[in-house]
Design a protein around this motif. Structure first.
Motif, PDB file in Angstrom:
ATOM      1  N   ILE A  37       0.836  -1.208   0.000  1.00  0.00           N
ATOM      2  CA  ILE A  37       0.000   0.000   0.000  1.00  0.00           C
ATOM      3  C   ILE A  37       0.865   1.249   0.000  1.00  0.00           C
ATOM      4  CG2 ILE A  37      -1.667   1.334   1.347  1.00  0.00           C
ATOM      5  CD1 ILE A  37      -2.824  -1.311   2.324  1.00  0.00           C
ATOM      6  N   GLY A  50      -8.388   5.583  -0.695  1.00  0.00           N
ATOM      7  CA  GLY A  50      -7.513   5.763  -1.842  1.00  0.00           C
ATOM      8  C   GLY A  50      -8.107   6.677  -2.890  1.00  0.00           C
ATOM      9  N   LEU A  70      -6.737   1.605  -7.486  1.00  0.00           N
ATOM     10  CA  LEU A  70      -7.901   1.393  -6.626  1.00  0.00           C
ATOM     11  C   LEU A  70      -8.217  -0.099  -6.489  1.00  0.00           C
ATOM     12  CD1 LEU A  70     -10.334   4.241  -7.760  1.00  0.00           C
ATOM     13  CD2 LEU A  70      -9.026   4.100  -5.638  1.00  0.00           C
ATOM     14  N   LEU A  85       0.775   3.975  -3.026  1.00  0.00           N
ATOM     15  CA  LEU A  85       0.386   5.367  -2.852  1.00  0.00           C
ATOM     16  C   LEU A  85       1.497   6.317  -3.294  1.00  0.00           C
ATOM     17  CD1 LEU A  85      -1.523   5.232   0.568  1.00  0.00           C
ATOM     18  CD2 LEU A  85      -2.478   5.374  -1.740  1.00  0.00           C
ATOM     19  N   LEU A 106      -5.850  -1.512  -4.044  1.00  0.00           N
ATOM     20  CA  LEU A 106      -6.246  -1.085  -2.698  1.00  0.00           C
ATOM     21  C   LEU A 106      -7.444  -1.894  -2.200  1.00  0.00           C
ATOM     22  CD1 LEU A 106      -5.912   2.805  -2.929  1.00  0.00           C
ATOM     23  CD2 LEU A 106      -4.444   1.225  -1.658  1.00  0.00           C
ATOM     24  N   THR A 156     -10.510   1.398  -0.251  1.00  0.00           N
ATOM     25  CA  THR A 156     -10.701   1.906  -1.606  1.00  0.00           C
ATOM     26  C   THR A 156     -11.200   3.341  -1.593  1.00  0.00           C
ATOM     27  OG1 THR A 156     -11.237  -0.328  -2.363  1.00  0.00           O
ATOM     28  CG2 THR A 156     -11.841   1.488  -3.803  1.00  0.00           C
TER      29      THR A 156
END
Length: 220
Positions: free
Chosen positions: A23, A208, A179, A27, A182, A205
């Motif tokens: 993650i 995100g 997404l 990101l 995520l 989600t």
């Protein structure tokens, strides 16, 4: 045998570590892909984006791997200091207080004085001497795993730029892929925690999506 098992478990990346590293890297990469101007097009712009995203995650993967080693070393030093204090003549009340501080808050609150005293005595009477805090090969493998997870999370986001000629469309698809990852990550984390997987997936989600929207609004 118990001590060896404890050290082995401490060196292995658990599911939470693995997923959160993905993650984190995802990101970081989305920060770059989301801020690429949709008005920009051409192979040169796409190449610049991919190099920037990969370079970012290489740098942060290295930094995160070093932090993993530092956290491991600090935690082992903390445990050794606790054992040395308990065996160095600390009274029962002080020893119980130190053990309570080392335990998770809920476990510490649930444990009574008798349980803390029993644990203190077992630690004091444990035959093996405290091991000097040091890093081993397994720790280096753990750090390498952290690095690779952060870096590998970049590639799903750059694939659309390799397959599509339109940069604007590639940016949007890249965000959708992010997404999707995520969603899967949230599902895995929630299931591991014993919560409802779909709730964790949707929550991560949505979070995100909010980040992506903010990034695009700021210049994507």
């Amino acid at each position: 045998m118990q001590r060896t098992g404890e050290q082995k478990r401490a060196r292995v990346l658990d599911p939470v570590d693995r997923v959160t590293e993905v993650i984190f890297g995802l990101l970081m990469a989305m920060t770059f892909t989301g801020t690429i101007s949709v008005a920009t097009s051409g192979q040169e712009a796409e190449r610049t984006m991919m190099i920037a995203a990969l370079g970012c995650n290489l740098a942060w993967g290295l930094a995160d791997a070093v932090m993993y080693l530092l956290r491991t070393l600090i935690e082992r030093t903390r445990k050794r200091t606790l054992l040395a204090t308990l065996r160095g003549g600390a009274d029962a009340a002080t020893g119980q207080a130190l053990i309570a501080q080392a335990l998770p808050p809920r476990l510490s609150a649930a444990a009574g004085a008798d349980e803390l005293e029993s644990l203190r005595r077992r630690l004091v009477e444990f035959s093996s001497a405290p091991v000097e805090p040091r890093l081993g090969w397994d720790d280096l493998k753990g750090a390498l795993g952290v690095f690779l997870l952060v870096v590998a999370s970049t590639f799903p986001l750059v694939v659309p730029f390799l397959l599509l000629d339109q940069t604007a469309l590639a940016v949007r698809i890249s965000n959708l892929v992010g997404l999707g990852v995520l969603f899967i990550a949230g599902w895995i984390l929630a299931r591991y925690a014993g919560a409802k997987p779909w709730q964790g997936a949707i929550a991560l989600t949505v979070t995100g999506a909010a980040l992506i929207t903010a990034i695009i609004a700021l210049g994507g």
